[in-house]
Design a protein around this motif. Structure first.
Motif, mmCIF file in Angstrom:
data_model
loop_
_atom_site.group_PDB
_atom_site.id
_atom_site.type_symbol
_atom_site.label_atom_id
_atom_site.label_comp_id
_atom_site.label_asym_id
_atom_site.label_seq_id
_atom_site.Cartn_x
_atom_site.Cartn_y
_atom_site.Cartn_z
ATOM 1 N N MET A 1 1.003 -1.312 0.009
ATOM 2 C CA MET A 1 0.193 -0.138 -0.127
ATOM 3 C C MET A 1 0.772 1.166 0.094
ATOM 4 O O MET A 1 1.915 1.530 0.610
ATOM 5 C CB MET A 1 -0.698 -0.143 1.193
ATOM 6 N N GLU A 3 1.442 5.194 1.121
ATOM 7 C CA GLU A 3 0.905 5.889 2.315
ATOM 8 C C GLU A 3 -0.372 6.638 2.366
ATOM 9 O O GLU A 3 -0.515 7.261 1.269
ATOM 10 C CB GLU A 3 2.089 6.787 2.659
ATOM 11 N N PHE A 4 -1.020 6.747 3.329
ATOM 12 C CA PHE A 4 -2.039 7.593 3.302
ATOM 13 C C PHE A 4 -2.570 8.017 4.878
ATOM 14 O O PHE A 4 -1.911 7.435 5.665
ATOM 15 C CB PHE A 4 -3.585 6.836 2.774
ATOM 16 N N LEU A 28 -13.842 5.584 3.018
ATOM 17 C CA LEU A 28 -13.770 4.187 3.358
ATOM 18 C C LEU A 28 -14.953 3.646 4.179
ATOM 19 O O LEU A 28 -15.345 4.130 5.156
ATOM 20 C CB LEU A 28 -12.451 3.957 4.280
ATOM 21 N N SER A 29 -15.468 2.418 3.682
ATOM 22 C CA SER A 29 -16.528 1.799 4.446
ATOM 23 C C SER A 29 -16.102 0.710 4.920
ATOM 24 O O SER A 29 -15.327 0.368 5.536
ATOM 25 C CB SER A 29 -17.947 1.706 3.487
ATOM 26 N N GLY A 30 -16.856 -0.733 4.449
ATOM 27 C CA GLY A 30 -16.288 -1.924 4.935
ATOM 28 C C GLY A 30 -14.805 -2.220 4.463
ATOM 29 O O GLY A 30 -14.104 -2.961 5.149
ATOM 30 N N GLY A 31 -14.506 -1.729 3.368
ATOM 31 C CA GLY A 31 -13.082 -1.981 2.922
ATOM 32 C C GLY A 31 -12.674 -3.223 2.311
ATOM 33 O O GLY A 31 -11.892 -3.520 1.725
ATOM 34 N N MET A 32 -13.835 -4.008 1.765
ATOM 35 C CA MET A 32 -13.755 -5.253 1.340
ATOM 36 C C MET A 32 -13.433 -5.186 -0.146
ATOM 37 O O MET A 32 -12.873 -6.301 -0.551
ATOM 38 C CB MET A 32 -14.951 -6.054 1.416
ATOM 39 N N ILE A 35 -9.607 -2.146 0.280
ATOM 40 C CA ILE A 35 -8.385 -2.495 1.036
ATOM 41 C C ILE A 35 -7.675 -3.474 0.018
ATOM 42 O O ILE A 35 -6.336 -3.071 -0.012
ATOM 43 C CB ILE A 35 -8.536 -3.131 2.280
ATOM 44 N N PRO A 36 -8.206 -4.329 -0.702
ATOM 45 C CA PRO A 36 -7.359 -5.054 -1.572
ATOM 46 C C PRO A 36 -6.952 -4.304 -2.546
ATOM 47 O O PRO A 36 -5.832 -4.697 -3.054
ATOM 48 C CB PRO A 36 -8.509 -6.048 -2.033
ATOM 49 N N LYS A 39 -3.978 -2.557 -1.438
ATOM 50 C CA LYS A 39 -2.815 -3.638 -1.346
ATOM 51 C C LYS A 39 -2.168 -3.709 -2.649
ATOM 52 O O LYS A 39 -0.935 -4.158 -2.717
ATOM 53 C CB LYS A 39 -3.157 -4.848 -0.796
ATOM 54 N N ASP A 100 -18.455 -14.194 1.859
ATOM 55 C CA ASP A 100 -18.392 -15.132 2.922
ATOM 56 C C ASP A 100 -18.718 -14.618 4.383
ATOM 57 O O ASP A 100 -18.721 -13.413 4.305
ATOM 58 C CB ASP A 100 -16.844 -15.957 2.871
ATOM 59 N N GLN A 102 -16.631 -13.367 6.696
ATOM 60 C CA GLN A 102 -15.967 -12.447 7.058
ATOM 61 C C GLN A 102 -16.176 -11.260 6.165
ATOM 62 O O GLN A 102 -16.034 -10.120 6.842
ATOM 63 C CB GLN A 102 -14.515 -13.056 6.761
ATOM 64 N N ARG A 104 -19.210 -10.528 5.053
ATOM 65 C CA ARG A 104 -20.481 -10.123 5.423
ATOM 66 C C ARG A 104 -20.178 -9.347 6.875
ATOM 67 O O ARG A 104 -21.305 -8.515 7.143
ATOM 68 C CB ARG A 104 -21.419 -11.262 5.474
ATOM 69 N N ARG A 106 -17.844 -7.359 7.471
ATOM 70 C CA ARG A 106 -17.249 -6.002 7.367
ATOM 71 C C ARG A 106 -17.983 -5.180 6.258
ATOM 72 O O ARG A 106 -18.143 -3.999 6.463
ATOM 73 C CB ARG A 106 -15.964 -6.248 6.907
ATOM 74 N N ARG B 20 -1.441 2.775 7.366
ATOM 75 C CA ARG B 20 -1.527 1.563 6.319
ATOM 76 C C ARG B 20 -1.387 0.434 6.843
ATOM 77 O O ARG B 20 -1.549 -0.630 5.993
ATOM 78 C CB ARG B 20 -0.728 2.042 4.868
ATOM 79 N N VAL B 56 -16.157 -12.842 13.143
ATOM 80 C CA VAL B 56 -15.191 -13.248 12.184
ATOM 81 C C VAL B 56 -14.744 -12.249 11.171
ATOM 82 O O VAL B 56 -15.504 -11.691 10.426
ATOM 83 C CB VAL B 56 -15.116 -14.600 11.577
ATOM 84 N N VAL B 57 -13.508 -11.866 11.125
ATOM 85 C CA VAL B 57 -13.002 -10.951 10.108
ATOM 86 C C VAL B 57 -11.428 -11.759 9.649
ATOM 87 O O VAL B 57 -10.836 -12.004 10.276
ATOM 88 C CB VAL B 57 -12.798 -9.579 10.452
#
Lengths: 270, 160
Positions: A1, A3-4, A28-32, A35-36, A39, A100, A102, A104, A106, B20, B56-57
């Motif tokens: 990632m 920087e932020f 940024l909400s759940g980031g699902m 975030i990927p 990354k 899945d 995890q 759901r 987030r 980050r 779980v996360v």
């Protein structure tokens, strides 16, 4: 990632101001998805404005005959909410099948709808039900909101606050999930709202769309035979490593039939 | 840099992190809790599964700063008590051991955390519920047969 700077604003106006004053800022909400994406260094925001704790984006309630769901509501909350299960069970069932456990726990409804992934589940429900997307600036009809692959009517810095769903007389969702990712190879949401049948398709094309041919056929007679022999034009559908366009075209019909079967066999029609 | 304060396995901790930094990195590198594995680092395999506020996360898909104020439980904190020999196991760990629900063991910590989460929501799951509930976790060794068996055994133990 890259920087932020991460910020958790205390109010919706504060979040909006942060997004307006920093051109490189992203909510940024759940980031699902985000975030990927970060990354993989596919995105380089200067700031991430975490909107998940904002009270204005929370809550599930039926108000004046419509189901109102806050944008920061997580999929698991929609799936297990007694309000959603009673008023719009098809939406709870859809949420219970996203990704899945995890994911759901987030991911959020607002995040999914704002991202408008062509294989996401929620856009089909929003479009088929003719929901209204309320932002911090205006109300946007589902018809106008989705504008193709990852594209929406949202302007830079505009935030979804809540989504307002009409209570369907009958509704169901059926999807053929990719066996590894869980994303919809094709998902079909059928809804009857105010006597009008609407059929929305996700996963098959570059963005969610209505299958108007099936709508007309089901409006005339609401039974499997009405759509069992319809041909779906594969011209504009997705073709990739997972399936050619013709395969998805067939899936549209098959998933529509499964959704219809769910409606016709359940007691409350959902 | 930000200071993140959270509870990990019942202990209050405070860590200085870059914004980050992922939660998985903080658990493994700052706190030395290497039972949380990083398998794919692309949100698919579930080896990094932990509980955050009881849910779980995948800790590789959550920023540490997002966990501010949260209650985090890793595989190291799952067993009810830790005696010197480390012999005390959680019923899910016990069942995985007895049913031989692992071969190489790499996915096991995440799998066990996911099962513990599943059984909290679904105390008496059938095969379909187990398969659906473990969709976020991959095992490349077992073919899942003994994992499903272990989940059922743990469910019986925990309901007793």
């Amino acid at each position: 990632m890259y920087e932020f700077t991460y910020i958790r604003p205390g109010s919706l106006p504060e979040a909006a101001a942060l997004l307006a004053s920093n051109e490189g800022a992203k909510p940024l909400s759940g980031g699902m998805t985000l975030i990927p994406t970060l990354k993989q260094r596919l995105s380089q925001p200067s700031h991430l404005v975490d909107i998940t704790a904002l009270a204005a984006l929370k809550g599930i309630a039926v108000v004046d005959g419509r189901l109102e769901i806050g944008a920061a509501t997580r999929h698991i909350e929609v799936a297990t909410s007694s309000v959603v299960r009673q008023s719009l069970p098809a939406l709870a069932a859809l949420a219970a099948g996203i990704g899945d456990p995890q994911v759901r726990n987030r991911g959020t409804m607002g995040g999914s709808v704002a991202n408008n992934d062509p294989a996401a589940d929620y856009p089909s429900a929003v479009l088929a039900l003719g929901a209204t997307v309320h932002t911090d600036r205006r109300a946007i009809a589902a018809e106008d909101f989705f504008q193709g692959m990852f594209a929406t009517a949202l302007e830079p810095g505009e935030l979804i606050v809540r989504i307002s769903f009409p209570l369907a007389e009958r509704a169901a969702y059926a999807k053929f999930p990719h066996p590894a990712s869980g994303y919809a190879m094709t998902g079909v949401f059928i809804a009857v709202v105010g006597g009008a049948v609407r059929v929305a398709v996700t996963g098959a094309g570059p963005g969610v769309f209505r299958w108007t041919q099936a709508e007309t056929a089901l409006q005339a007679r609401f039974e499997s035979a009405a759509i069992a022999d319809l041909e779906v034009d594969a011209t504009d559908l997705n073709a990739d490593i997972h399936a050619p366009a013709a395969y998805r075209a067939n899936l549209v019909r098959v998933m529509a039939l499964r959704a219809l079967e769910t409606i016709l066999t359940s007691s409350k029609g959902q | 840099m930000s200071k993140v304060s959270l509870t990990v396995n019942g202990k209050a901790v405070s860590v200085d992190v870059e914004d980050r930094t992922l939660l998985s990195s903080v658990l493994r590198e700052s706190l030395g809790l290497t039972g949380t594995h990083i398998g794919c680092d692309t949100s698919q395999c579930g080896c990094c599964t932990v509980h955050v506020d009881g849910r779980v996360v995948k800790s590789c898909t959550m920023l540490a700063v997002q966990a501010e104020g949260s209650d985090v439980m890793t595989i190291e904190g799952l067993a009810p008590s830790h005696d010197a020999s480390g012999a005390t196991l959680h019923p899910v760990q016990q069942a995985f051991s007895e049913c031989h629900a692992l071969q190489c063991g790499f996915c096991t910590p995440g799998m066990i955390m996911a099962v513990a989460g599943l059984l909290k929501d679904t105390p008496d799951p059938d095969d379909q519920q187990i398969i659906h509930g473990l969709e976020g976790n991959m095992c490349r060794c077992t073919g899942y047969v003994n994992i499903v068996k272990a989940v059922k055994q743990a469910a019986v133990t925990m309901r007793a």
